[in-house]
Design a protein around this motif. Structure first.
Motif, short mmCIF file in Angstrom:
data_model
loop_
_atom_site.label_atom_id
_atom_site.label_comp_id
_atom_site.label_asym_id
_atom_site.label_seq_id
_atom_site.Cartn_x
_atom_site.Cartn_y
_atom_site.Cartn_z
N SER A 147 0.86 -1.10 0.03
CA SER A 147 0.13 0.09 0.04
C SER A 147 0.83 1.28 0.03
O SER A 147 0.25 2.32 0.11
N ASN A 326 -15.87 3.87 -3.27
CA ASN A 326 -14.30 3.90 -3.23
C ASN A 326 -13.59 4.92 -2.56
O ASN A 326 -14.22 6.21 -2.66
N ASP A 328 -9.85 6.66 -0.64
CA ASP A 328 -8.64 6.60 -0.48
C ASP A 328 -8.11 7.76 -0.15
O ASP A 328 -8.51 9.03 -0.62
N HIS A 379 -11.86 0.12 0.34
CA HIS A 379 -10.50 0.96 0.66
C HIS A 379 -9.28 0.13 0.81
O HIS A 379 -9.34 -1.12 0.50
N ASP A 380 -8.24 0.76 1.30
CA ASP A 380 -6.97 0.07 1.27
C ASP A 380 -6.73 -0.47 2.63
O ASP A 380 -5.56 -0.55 2.97
N HIS A 381 -7.68 -0.96 3.51
CA HIS A 381 -7.29 -1.27 4.78
C HIS A 381 -7.20 -0.44 5.80
O HIS A 381 -6.53 -0.82 6.81
N GLU A 394 -12.16 -4.72 0.79
CA GLU A 394 -10.61 -4.26 0.49
C GLU A 394 -10.46 -4.18 -1.00
O GLU A 394 -10.97 -4.98 -1.85
N CYS A 395 -9.80 -3.22 -1.28
CA CYS A 395 -9.61 -2.91 -2.78
C CYS A 395 -8.89 -4.31 -3.40
O CYS A 395 -7.80 -4.53 -2.80
N HIS A 398 -5.12 -3.83 -4.09
CA HIS A 398 -4.21 -3.79 -2.86
C HIS A 398 -4.00 -5.16 -2.40
O HIS A 398 -2.80 -5.58 -2.13
#
Length: 455
Positions: A147, A326, A328, A379-381, A394-395, A398
């Motif tokens: 990430s 989404n 980020d 999202h990215d966690h 999670e995306c 990623h």
């Protein structure tokens, strides 16, 4: 009575009569005494014979008993000797067993000590391996397998424009894939090429009725200057100067319309071109006729924000009504100072919003559409995002980065490569669906079964 019975009785009577006569005469007694003496002599002889045999048997018994006594004495002596030897052997074996037990206990103590040393060394080695793997994974981390944002890419590390891997195939369309030709346009000028005489006048050729068309698309850039004039008047009483009002957009002596501003805004914000390059590009494209200032380019963002209030409200409405959003955070630099940009997007609603914030975390989310969103957040966690929305995912990009990092840093594992191939297959299938089409339930079940099998 019959004759036979009478005869039998007569014979018995005659015999008994004779016996009585013998007894009366004394002869029977003499005869019986003689028989008795003879019988007595016979028994006496038999008794002597039996006494002799008994004597011999007794003598033999004594002899045999004497012989067996000697044998038994010999056997007892041999038995006692054997017992003595066995007791000595047992004593020796006991001593040997005690010595072996002492050696075994010593070996166990040594083995226990060596085992403790081995486990300590193995634990230390495993710990060092874990540290080594962790440090190697940290060293190998970049924006392609973690990430880590691309803006934090260290100098000297590889940097590629995307995460695609080399396949060894030739560039261009691949066999079996549907082609994507260039889109044809409505022509502004049509030129027909006359057929050569060798085709048009020869009896060996005839027209098929098909027309072959080929287009060339050109872009022509020109500068058009529109000038408005107004006569000025002056008041004889107050001295004030007046003139007819100019149309909207004519404020300064030289103004630029939306075409110039939109191009400069697009190059600055979407293409990330520096202000100096934008000024030089517009000057070169117009032969030096248009030269804009850095101040004007800087003010385009504020002007754009002021004029797009309605559009931003519509984007916020689409984001809040979308079932999936989404989210980020990405880094940005404002006047040399590190800032954050919160990116909110909804592919299904074709809506995206970029919000500048000073910090990440909850301070960067409060006051944005994400703070009021009710739905699934992709999202990215980042743990901040788990406080918003009703569900989380999670995306996938990623996940692919994490799997790529695992493959690079843990080559002894096999599941990570299988999962990465499955993810790519699922993405390829989803991206290949026609717009608006839903995935086939049977295909989805197959993907889920493959996912469970890998787990």
């Amino acid at each position: 009575m019959d004759f036979e019975t009478v005869s039998t009785l007569q014979y018995r009577n005659r015999s008994l009569t004779k016996q009585v006569a013998d007894f009366k005469s004394g002869e029977k007694y003499i005869q019986m005494a003689a028989d008795y003496k003879e019988l007595l002599r016979f028994h006496h002889r038999e008794m002597k014979r039996l006494e002799y045999e008994l004597s011999r048997a007794h003598s033999e018994t004594v002899t045999v008993r004497r012989y067996w006594g000697g044998v038994m004495d010999d056997l007892e002596k041999e038995y006692r000797e054997q017992i003595r030897r066995l007791e000595a052997e047992i004593g020796r074996l006991k001593k040997q067993n005690l010595e072996l037990a002492r050696q075994r206990d010593a070996a166990k103590d040594k083995l226990r000590e060596r085992t403790g040393q081995y486990y300590a060394a193995a634990s230390e080695l495993e710990e060092e391996r874990g540290k080594n793997k962790k440090l190697r994974a940290q060293v190998n981390r970049d924006f392609e397998n973690s990430s880590l944002p691309s803006s934090l890419q260290r100098a000297g590390r590889k940097k590629i424009p995307n995460s695609r891997e080399k396949t060894g195939r030739r560039p261009g369309g691949q066999p079996g894939h549907k082609g994507h030709p260039r889109r044809k346009h409505t022509p502004d000028i049509t030129c027909e090429i006359p057929a050569p005489a060798e085709y048009a006048e020869s009896p060996d050729y005839y027209e098929t009725g098909k027309v072959i068309r080929k287009q060339k698309v050109c872009i022509r850039l020109g500068v058009e200057v529109i000038e408005y004039t107004a006569r000025e008047y002056r008041s004889r009483k107050s001295g004030a100067r007046v003139h007819a009002p100019f149309p909207e957009g004519f404020v300064n002596e030289v103004n630029y319309d939306g075409t110039v501003k939109a191009l400069a805004f697009l190059l600055s914000n979407e293409c990330c071109v520096s202000h100096g390059k934008i000024r030089r590009l517009l000057s070169e494209l117009t032969g030096g006729r248009i030269v804009i200032s850095d101040g004007m380019i800087n003010g385009l963002c504020g002007e754009f924000s002021a004029k797009t209030g309605h559009e931003k409200k519509e984007i916020v409405r689409k984001l809040l009504s979308s079932p999936v959003m989404n989210a980020d955070f990405t880094n940005a630099s404002v006047n040399g100072k590190g800032m954050q940009v919160l990116v909110l997007a909804s592919p299904s609603e074709n809506a995206a919003l970029y919000i500048g914030r000073e910090k990440k975390g909850h301070a960067g989310v409060i006051g944005t559409p994400l703070a009021d969103y009710v739905g699934t957040v992709v999202h990215d966690h980042d743990k901040t995002f788990y406080s918003y929305g009703t569900d989380h995912q999670e995306c996938t990009q990623h996940d692919i980065r994490y799997l790529t990092g695992s493959i690079q840093n843990e080559p002894e594992l096999t599941w990570n490569g299988q999962m990465l191939s499955l993810f790519r297959e699922m993405l390829h299938y989803r991206n290949g669906l026609p717009e608006g089409a839903q995935p086939d339930p049977q295909a989805v079940s197959g993907f889920e079964a493959a996912y469970d099998r890998i787990l």
